[in-house]
Enzyme design. Structure first.
Site, mmCIF file in Angstrom:
data_model
loop_
_atom_site.group_PDB
_atom_site.id
_atom_site.type_symbol
_atom_site.label_atom_id
_atom_site.label_comp_id
_atom_site.label_asym_id
_atom_site.label_seq_id
_atom_site.Cartn_x
_atom_site.Cartn_y
_atom_site.Cartn_z
ATOM 1 C CB ALA A 67 -0.932 0.004 1.203
ATOM 2 C CB THR A 68 4.165 2.167 1.422
ATOM 3 O OG1 THR A 68 3.805 1.970 2.792
ATOM 4 C CG2 THR A 68 5.118 3.342 1.320
ATOM 5 C CB ALA A 186 -1.841 -9.044 0.374
ATOM 6 C CG HIS A 187 0.618 -7.104 5.540
ATOM 7 N ND1 HIS A 187 0.781 -6.768 6.860
ATOM 8 C CD2 HIS A 187 0.910 -5.984 4.839
ATOM 9 C CE1 HIS A 187 1.152 -5.510 6.956
ATOM 10 N NE2 HIS A 187 1.231 -5.006 5.741
ATOM 11 C CB THR A 223 9.264 -9.062 -12.629
ATOM 12 O OG1 THR A 223 10.049 -8.667 -13.762
ATOM 13 C CG2 THR A 223 8.788 -10.492 -12.815
ATOM 14 C CB CYS A 305 4.363 2.526 9.790
ATOM 15 S SG CYS A 305 3.547 1.263 8.812
#
Length: 361
Positions: A67-68, A186-187, A223, A305
């Site tokens: 997200a960052t 996702a996490h 990638t 964070c």
């Protein structure tokens, strides 16, 4: 260990783990044209559809490293003035500060004691010339839910784009319509670390943050990891089927925890909040000592964070708490895999350790 820190990260869902394991050995590049590459690409596209199913129609999911990156891309990839909120995540506030130093006009809206913005004040700030309105759906520290749909409508009326940081809300509560970009991770939904996404409304094209091959439309280079994407997709698919049940479970756990925390004050709104986030304070509490005394209970003093910075939480300061009040606050996060026994035992240990501090003071 009793784990009560779901806002920092969530336990990996078994379904996500199962989806990831085959890709430890299948090493095809999803951007290659041969069979191994096409198989990897197919897995990525399945995951993309699974993630997109919990987002509004009329847009595309671009996978990112988290997200960052997604928030940086959305902010730096747009132009014009920015309106945001004082309680946003550092990934927004620090990025906004960086573009302000480069000359963009920035307005940071205050919040009330409940952690919510005043929409009349927001309407006055979001005016022609504003290019982006950036707001968090569910606050990561105090769990309050901002009126994103109303902010998106104000942005559209002013000709601006609306960026929603939905990291703590995605797959937990419905995502409001009207946003132009949505950042997710996702996490936070029982998926793997290292992968997130930026949902971009059709017709919106932020300038690239990373230059290179442009593998991900609309312009993200790099990638992709089929393994991480597959885990994200599986976690989203499970969350989609369990959203209502998970929310009800979190609400039951929240009620249980609050009943055990008699005499503690809840930080932020009592009603407009996600129940799986409970930020509470007790005057005179030494949080560092509390954590040292409770090595087998995982909870936090705020955003992961910002841990170790030594500074009081900017979110708690923004809602009017003093430094002392902010430093005597803890955040409990719980969800799908938290049991009633976890709450009973974990909160009981926290309360008992806080009582010992008061007795020895």
């Amino acid at each position: 260990m009793i784990y009560l820190d779901y806002q920092a990260t969530t336990p990996l869902a078994p379904q996500a783990r199962d989806a990831m394991l085959p890709w430890l050995d299948r090493f095809g590049n999803p951007h290659s044209p041969h069979r191994a590459g096409r198989e990897a690409k197919a897995a990525v596209e399945v995951a993309r559809a699974q993630v997109a199913a919990l987002l509004p129609p009329g847009g595309r999911v671009a996978f990112t490293s988290g997200a960052t990156e997604a928030l940086n891309w959305a902010i730096k990839g747009t132009s014009g003035g920015i309106v945001t909120i004082a309680t946003e995540h550092a990934a927004v506030l620090d990025t906004v500060a960086a573009v302000a130093r480069a000359g963009r006009e920035v307005t940071v809206l205050p919040v009330g004691r409940d952690g919510l913005i005043d929409l009349d004040r927001a309407a006055a700030a979001i005016r022609p010339g504003t290019g982006l309105v950036a707001a968090m759906l569910v606050n990561n520290e105090i769990g309050v839910i901002q009126p994103i749909a109303a902010l998106a409508a104000l942005a559209r009326a002013a000709g601006a784009l609306c960026l929603c940081d939905a990291v703590q809300g995605y797959a937990r509560i419905p995502i409001p319509g009207g946003c132009d970009m949505i950042a997710i991770s996702a996490h936070k939904i029982h998926g793997p670390k290292g992968v997130g996404a930026l949902w971009v409304r059709d017709g919106v094209v932020p300038e690239p943050l990373l230059h290179g091959g442009g593998q991900e439309a609309p312009g993200r280079s790099g990638t992709l990891s089929p393994m991480l994407c597959a885990g994200f997709g599986a976690a989203a698919a499970v969350a989609g089927t369990r959203m209502a049940g998970d929310a009800a479970h979190a609400a039951r756990l929240s009620g249980r925890a609050r009943s055990l925390l008699r005499g503690w004050q809840v930080n932020g709104a009592l009603d407009s909040r996600y129940p799986g986030n409970l930020n509470v304070r007790r005057d005179g509490l030494d949080v560092a000592r509390l954590m040292s005394d409770l090595r087998d209970v995982a909870f936090s003093a705020g955003s992961a964070c910002a841990s170790g910075s030594g500074r009081p939480s900017h979110v708690l300061r923004a809602i009017g708490l003093s430094d002392a009040e902010a430093r005597s606050s803890i955040r409990l996060g719980f969800g799908r895999y938290t049991t009633v026994e976890d709450i009973d035992s974990g909160v009981a240990q926290i309360v008992a350790a806080a009582e010992r501090q008061r007795e020895w003071a």
